[in-house]
Design an enzyme around this catalytic site. Structure first.
Site, PDB file in Angstrom:
ATOM      1  N   SER A   6       0.858  -1.189   0.000  1.00 43.51           N
ATOM      2  CA  SER A   6       0.000   0.000   0.000  1.00 43.51           C
ATOM      3  C   SER A   6       0.889   1.232   0.000  1.00 43.51           C
ATOM      4  O   SER A   6       1.670   1.440   0.942  1.00 43.51           O
ATOM      5  CB  SER A   6      -0.889   0.017   1.239  1.00 43.51           C
ATOM      6  OG  SER A   6      -1.360   1.341   1.444  1.00 43.51           O
ATOM      7  N   HIS A  31      -1.276  -1.422  -4.285  1.00 39.17           N
ATOM      8  CA  HIS A  31      -2.528  -1.163  -3.571  1.00 39.17           C
ATOM      9  C   HIS A  31      -2.695   0.339  -3.335  1.00 39.17           C
ATOM     10  O   HIS A  31      -1.820   0.999  -2.779  1.00 39.17           O
ATOM     11  CB  HIS A  31      -2.499  -1.910  -2.228  1.00 39.17           C
ATOM     12  CG  HIS A  31      -3.765  -1.833  -1.447  1.00 39.17           C
ATOM     13  ND1 HIS A  31      -4.852  -2.655  -1.681  1.00 39.17           N
ATOM     14  CD2 HIS A  31      -4.138  -1.031  -0.419  1.00 39.17           C
ATOM     15  CE1 HIS A  31      -5.824  -2.378  -0.831  1.00 39.17           C
ATOM     16  NE2 HIS A  31      -5.423  -1.375  -0.046  1.00 39.17           N
ATOM     17  N   ASP A  33      -5.080   3.281  -1.730  1.00 38.53           N
ATOM     18  CA  ASP A  33      -6.117   3.559  -0.734  1.00 38.53           C
ATOM     19  C   ASP A  33      -6.741   4.920  -0.997  1.00 38.53           C
ATOM     20  O   ASP A  33      -6.119   5.952  -0.766  1.00 38.53           O
ATOM     21  CB  ASP A  33      -5.506   3.539   0.672  1.00 38.53           C
ATOM     22  CG  ASP A  33      -5.139   2.128   1.089  1.00 38.53           C
ATOM     23  OD1 ASP A  33      -6.034   1.270   1.093  1.00 38.53           O
ATOM     24  OD2 ASP A  33      -3.954   1.889   1.403  1.00 38.53           O
ATOM     25  N   MET A  35      -9.317   7.571   0.098  1.00 39.13           N
ATOM     26  CA  MET A  35     -10.111   7.976   1.276  1.00 39.13           C
ATOM     27  C   MET A  35     -10.664   9.380   1.041  1.00 39.13           C
ATOM     28  O   MET A  35      -9.942  10.246   0.546  1.00 39.13           O
ATOM     29  CB  MET A  35      -9.213   7.990   2.519  1.00 39.13           C
ATOM     30  CG  MET A  35      -8.502   6.677   2.779  1.00 39.13           C
ATOM     31  SD  MET A  35      -7.597   6.743   4.327  1.00 39.13           S
ATOM     32  CE  MET A  35      -6.691   5.180   4.230  1.00 39.13           C
ATOM     33  N   HIS A  64      -8.652   0.366  -3.570  1.00 39.26           N
ATOM     34  CA  HIS A  64      -9.483   0.153  -2.384  1.00 39.26           C
ATOM     35  C   HIS A  64     -10.211   1.466  -2.103  1.00 39.26           C
ATOM     36  O   HIS A  64      -9.599   2.441  -1.664  1.00 39.26           O
ATOM     37  CB  HIS A  64      -8.558  -0.258  -1.218  1.00 39.26           C
ATOM     38  CG  HIS A  64      -9.238  -0.415   0.091  1.00 39.26           C
ATOM     39  ND1 HIS A  64      -8.535  -0.550   1.278  1.00 39.26           N
ATOM     40  CD2 HIS A  64     -10.556  -0.473   0.425  1.00 39.26           C
ATOM     41  CE1 HIS A  64      -9.389  -0.677   2.280  1.00 39.26           C
ATOM     42  NE2 HIS A  64     -10.612  -0.620   1.797  1.00 39.26           N
ATOM     43  N   MET A  66     -12.391   3.759  -0.033  1.00 42.32           N
ATOM     44  CA  MET A  66     -12.964   4.050   1.298  1.00 42.32           C
ATOM     45  C   MET A  66     -13.660   5.406   1.196  1.00 42.32           C
ATOM     46  O   MET A  66     -13.133   6.434   1.645  1.00 42.32           O
ATOM     47  CB  MET A  66     -11.841   4.067   2.346  1.00 42.32           C
ATOM     48  CG  MET A  66     -11.341   2.671   2.689  1.00 42.32           C
ATOM     49  SD  MET A  66      -9.714   2.690   3.456  1.00 42.32           S
ATOM     50  CE  MET A  66      -8.703   2.785   1.987  1.00 42.32           C
ATOM     51  N   MET A 135     -10.774  -6.472   6.086  1.00 44.95           N
ATOM     52  CA  MET A 135      -9.987  -5.476   6.822  1.00 44.95           C
ATOM     53  C   MET A 135      -9.558  -6.083   8.160  1.00 44.95           C
ATOM     54  O   MET A 135     -10.373  -6.629   8.907  1.00 44.95           O
ATOM     55  CB  MET A 135     -10.813  -4.209   7.089  1.00 44.95           C
ATOM     56  CG  MET A 135     -11.152  -3.390   5.866  1.00 44.95           C
ATOM     57  SD  MET A 135      -9.754  -2.968   4.822  1.00 44.95           S
ATOM     58  CE  MET A 135      -8.730  -1.992   5.934  1.00 44.95           C
ATOM     59  N   GLY A 143      -0.280   1.755   9.572  1.00 44.76           N
ATOM     60  CA  GLY A 143       0.489   1.607  10.802  1.00 44.76           C
ATOM     61  C   GLY A 143      -0.303   1.219  12.041  1.00 44.76           C
ATOM     62  O   GLY A 143       0.180   1.378  13.160  1.00 44.76           O
ATOM     63  N   ASP A 173      -6.041  -6.819   4.690  1.00 39.14           N
ATOM     64  CA  ASP A 173      -5.444  -5.476   4.660  1.00 39.14           C
ATOM     65  C   ASP A 173      -5.422  -4.872   6.063  1.00 39.14           C
ATOM     66  O   ASP A 173      -6.480  -4.686   6.670  1.00 39.14           O
ATOM     67  CB  ASP A 173      -6.301  -4.612   3.720  1.00 39.14           C
ATOM     68  CG  ASP A 173      -5.780  -3.195   3.532  1.00 39.14           C
ATOM     69  OD1 ASP A 173      -4.709  -2.856   4.063  1.00 39.14           O
ATOM     70  OD2 ASP A 173      -6.482  -2.427   2.829  1.00 39.14           O
TER      71      ASP A 173
END
Ligand code: DX5
Ligand code: ZN
Length: 212
Positions: A6, A31, A33, A35, A64, A66, A135, A143, A173
């Site tokens: 990611s 990957h 992310d 958001m 992905h 979100m 998830m 992290g 993930d």
């Protein structure tokens, strides 16, 4: 085990080099992310950055989402021809329609489940997807620590998949590292996403190899 780093944990000031490095270091997917600050309490990147990432990535993209307004963002990112587009079951109203649309545009549809969402929710849709993303943290940040209830969930999901759609992949993930990878493999997981474990390492290849 396939590995999808990611880039959320990459050095954004050197993003092009970081993407090239993980691709050379043995990543199977990149990957991404997305958001929106609504579905999750964080913002990442949009098309201006992703279109640049897509140009330097030599491995397929794994997007992905979100976000709220999922269908809008699906259409927004499909022109990048990602291998996977993953949408959260908690947000999509007409899941079958969204998934069929992703497939009709040449990408593989995947459904994401938050840590509290049961794999049983997939009973009547699992036949229609190419991957389920579980998830193992609450989405929004890299992290975080691994939520271990994903292990029995992956095992139960694997049983459902064997009954209803044996081709379907399982991706996990969040908080993945070299201490939980074996349990994930044994639970039937095919692909892991890893952000901080890879990008905090001095040697990306060693980190990816250790997961494989
Ligand atoms: C979390 C993201 C993850 C995240 C993983 O919302 O979906 O992809 O970047 O990062 P680590 O591996 O650091 O938990
Ligand atoms: Zn992710």
């Amino acid at each position: 085990m396939l590995v999808a780093p990611s880039i959320l944990s990459a050095n954004f000031l050197e993003l092009g080099k970081e993407v090239e490095s993980i691709c050379k270091a043995g990543a199977d997917f990149v990957h991404l992310d997305i958001m929106d600050g609504h579905f999750v309490p964080n913002l990442t990147f949009g098309m201006p950055i992703l279109s640049q990432v897509a140009k330097v990535a030599t491995k397929p993209l794994d997007i992905h989402l979100m976000v709220e307004n999922v269908d809008f963002f699906v259409d927004y990112f499909l022109p990048l021809k990602p291998r996977f587009v993953s949408v959260h079951i908690e947000e999509v109203k007409h899941l079958h329609r969204t998934i069929s649309h992703i497939r009709s545009q040449g990408s593989s549809p995947a459904i994401v489940l938050n840590p509290h969402t049961s794999e049983q929710e997939l009973q009547y849709i699992i036949q229609d997807v190419d991957m389920v993303l579980l998830m193992s943290v609450n989405p929004g940040f890299g992290g975080q620590s691994f939520i271990s209830s994903v292990i029995p969930k992956a095992q139960n999901l694997k049983n459902l998949i064997l009954q209803k759609n044996p081709q379907c992949l399982i991706e996990v993930d969040g908080g993945v590292n070299d201490t939980n990878i074996l349990a994930l493999k044994n639970a039937g997981v095919d692909i892991v996403v890893a952000g901080s474990f890879i990008f905090d390492a001095n040697d990306y290849k060693k980190a990816i190899d250790s997961l494989k």
